[in-house]
Design an enzyme around this catalytic site. Structure first.
Site, PDB file in Angstrom:
ATOM      1  N   GLU A   1      -1.066  20.039 -20.444  1.00  0.00           N
ATOM      2  CA  GLU A   1      -0.339  19.050 -19.660  1.00  0.00           C
ATOM      3  C   GLU A   1      -0.766  19.073 -18.190  1.00  0.00           C
ATOM      4  O   GLU A   1       0.013  19.428 -17.299  1.00  0.00           O
ATOM      5  CB  GLU A   1       1.168  19.300 -19.770  1.00  0.00           C
TER       6      GLU A   1
ATOM      7  N   ARG B   1      -1.219  17.731 -11.606  1.00  0.00           N
ATOM      8  CA  ARG B   1      -1.826  17.902 -10.293  1.00  0.00           C
ATOM      9  C   ARG B   1      -3.354  17.872 -10.349  1.00  0.00           C
ATOM     10  O   ARG B   1      -4.006  17.250  -9.517  1.00  0.00           O
ATOM     11  CB  ARG B   1      -1.363  19.246  -9.711  1.00  0.00           C
TER      12      ARG B   1
ATOM     13  N   CYS C   1      12.726  13.554  12.347  1.00  0.00           N
ATOM     14  CA  CYS C   1      13.550  14.290  13.312  1.00  0.00           C
ATOM     15  C   CYS C   1      13.897  15.671  12.778  1.00  0.00           C
ATOM     16  O   CYS C   1      15.064  15.998  12.525  1.00  0.00           O
ATOM     17  CB  CYS C   1      14.811  13.487  13.628  1.00  0.00           C
TER      18      CYS C   1
ATOM     19  N   TYR D   1       2.443  14.869  -6.114  1.00  0.00           N
ATOM     20  CA  TYR D   1       3.719  15.211  -5.480  1.00  0.00           C
ATOM     21  C   TYR D   1       3.822  14.705  -4.041  1.00  0.00           C
ATOM     22  O   TYR D   1       4.538  15.278  -3.231  1.00  0.00           O
ATOM     23  CB  TYR D   1       3.970  16.730  -5.546  1.00  0.00           C
TER      24      TYR D   1
END
Length: 430
Positions: free
Chosen positions: A287, A290, A358, A387
């Site tokens: 699987e 990435r 911020c 991601y």
């Protein structure tokens, strides 16, 4: 679509090229921040996995772990490449179905699938549901009875193997929120329940030991353990798995310190181990997520303000940050960047690449070598295909960036940039 004929990493005028297109032109046309994916590179990585399996003479399936990047267009690329996908939510499943991805090539993962998500999976005839816990077995059993359906399932196991990776990325050890623990006997109990349910067809067993793994040792140990478990299941339940799914987690090179294994290294060692351990090697699934999309992704930013502090590194700020790439703040992930319109210039300083959010922790890259920069320069952060968009958010009410695919000198917008109107589209007056 736009067409350019230059296909080198750097063009003649010193600009970063992505898939045959000048990245500066992409920034001008689509705006920044901008996610850009080189689709040729994605296809090449898939072909490398396939070639390694075929060379090893193993039956196999490649299942793209789409949590890394899940939009309609990437599912359509995966359909073209004739691979499986795995999804981990109703939203990912819905997106894949909307993209026209064949449901019989979908695996549905997750440690807390809801009743509605499981109904959705059953009604759309997904290829296999990865059972993660006893509550899920009970839910699915009731749904299958109500729907008068049968479905293929696999048991996700925690085999007690811990990968050498960030602690948040470790999933195969005993102390994990995922799967049926082998050591305590949970796996045996789950096996018995599933085999006794006539509406569940047990396809095999699954384990995933973590993410961003560079060595082969953990995977070899996993293969050994899964065969050991399979042999015990055969003795105890007269069951031999049709499939052993070894999960994913193959690392990529985010910076010069990362040394990832190749698909051929991983698969050849696994094949050797499996063939030594058992006469009848099951079909092997992996699987990768990435490793398929990560290196193919670039994020383009426009450089804005700068803060110079005597005797300290300067802060060079860009028009994005933790909202489009949370990994540096969340995992202390390290990336590298280039100034896309000055690829032919020498680096003269080391600076912090700061985001616009911020938060003092909104630093995309802590120490980045740069040439002389000015406001308006285009910064490209490399290897951001995994991601980035999938974890993007609207913190500080910033819209999420657009996504562009490039392939063979052509560019195509596949996700529109969010607008301020989009940000308030779900808000109600009080």
């Amino acid at each position: 679509m736009e067409i350019m004929i230059i296909d080198d990493l750097t063009s003649k005028n010193g600009h970063l090229m992505i898939g045959g297109i000048d990245s500066v032109d992409l920034a001008k046309k689509y705006g920044t921040p901008l996610y850009v994916f080189d689709i040729d590179q994605i296809r090449s990585q898939i072909k490398e996995f396939k070639s390694a399996f075929e060379k090893a003479n193993l039956k196999y399936q490649i299942s793209y772990a789409s949590k890394a990047f899940a939009v309609k267009a990437i599912y359509q690329v995966m359909k073209q490449e004739n691979v499986h996908i795995d999804v981990v939510s109703g939203g990912e499943l819905y997106t894949a179905l909307q993209a026209g991805f064949p449901s019989d090539k979908i695996s549905f993962h997750g440690n807390n699938k809801s009743y509605d998500e499981l109904v959705m999976a059953v009604q759309n005839h997904v290829g296999v549901i990865m059972l993660d816990n006893f509550h899920e077995i009970e839910l699915l059993s009731n749904i299958l009875k109500n729907e008068k359906q049968q479905i293929k399932v696999m048991l996700r196991l925690t085999p007690g193997i811990s990968a050498h990776t960030h602690r948040y990325d470790q999933t195969g050890q005993t102390d994990s929120k995922f799967g049926f623990d082998v050591e305590s006997g949970q796996a045996d109990k789950a096996m018995k329940l599933v085999l006794e349910d006539s509406n569940m067809n047990l396809l095999g067993i699954h384990a995933h030991i973590g993410s961003q793994i560079f060595g082969t040792q953990g995977f070899v140990m996993l293969a050994q353990k899964m065969v050991e478990i399979a042999k015990r299941f055969q003795e105890k339940f007269n069951y031999w798995p049709e499939v052993i799914n070894l999960g994913g987690g193959f690392g990529i090179s985010y910076n010069e310190n990362d040394d990832p294994i190749t698909a051929n290294e991983f698969i050849s060692q696994i094949a050797t181990e499996l063939k030594q351990q058992c006469d009848q090697v099951p079909e092997i699934w992996i699987e990768p997520g990435r490793s398929i999309v990560g290196p193919a992704g670039y994020t383009l930013y426009t450089i804005g303000s700068r803060k110079d502090i005597p005797n300290l590194a300067s802060y060079v700020s860009v028009d994005g940050g933790m909202g489009d790439n949370i990994r540096p703040a969340l995992y202390q992930a390290k990336y590298e960047a280039v100034v896309a319109n000055k690829m032919d210039r020498k680096n003269i300083e080391t600076a912090h690449i700061a985001g616009k959010y911020c938060e003092s922790g909104d630093i995309l890259i802590d120490q980045q070598q740069l040439p002389e920069t000015q406001p308006g320069d285009i910064l490209a952060v490399l290897d951001t295909g995994a991601y980035g968009y999938s974890m993007a958010m609207n913190y500080n009410r910033n819209p999420r960036p657009a996504v562009v695919f490039v392939e063979k000198g052509q560019s195509k917008l596949v996700v529109k940039r969010e607008t301020y109107q989009d940000l308030t589209s779900l808000d109600l007056d009080y």
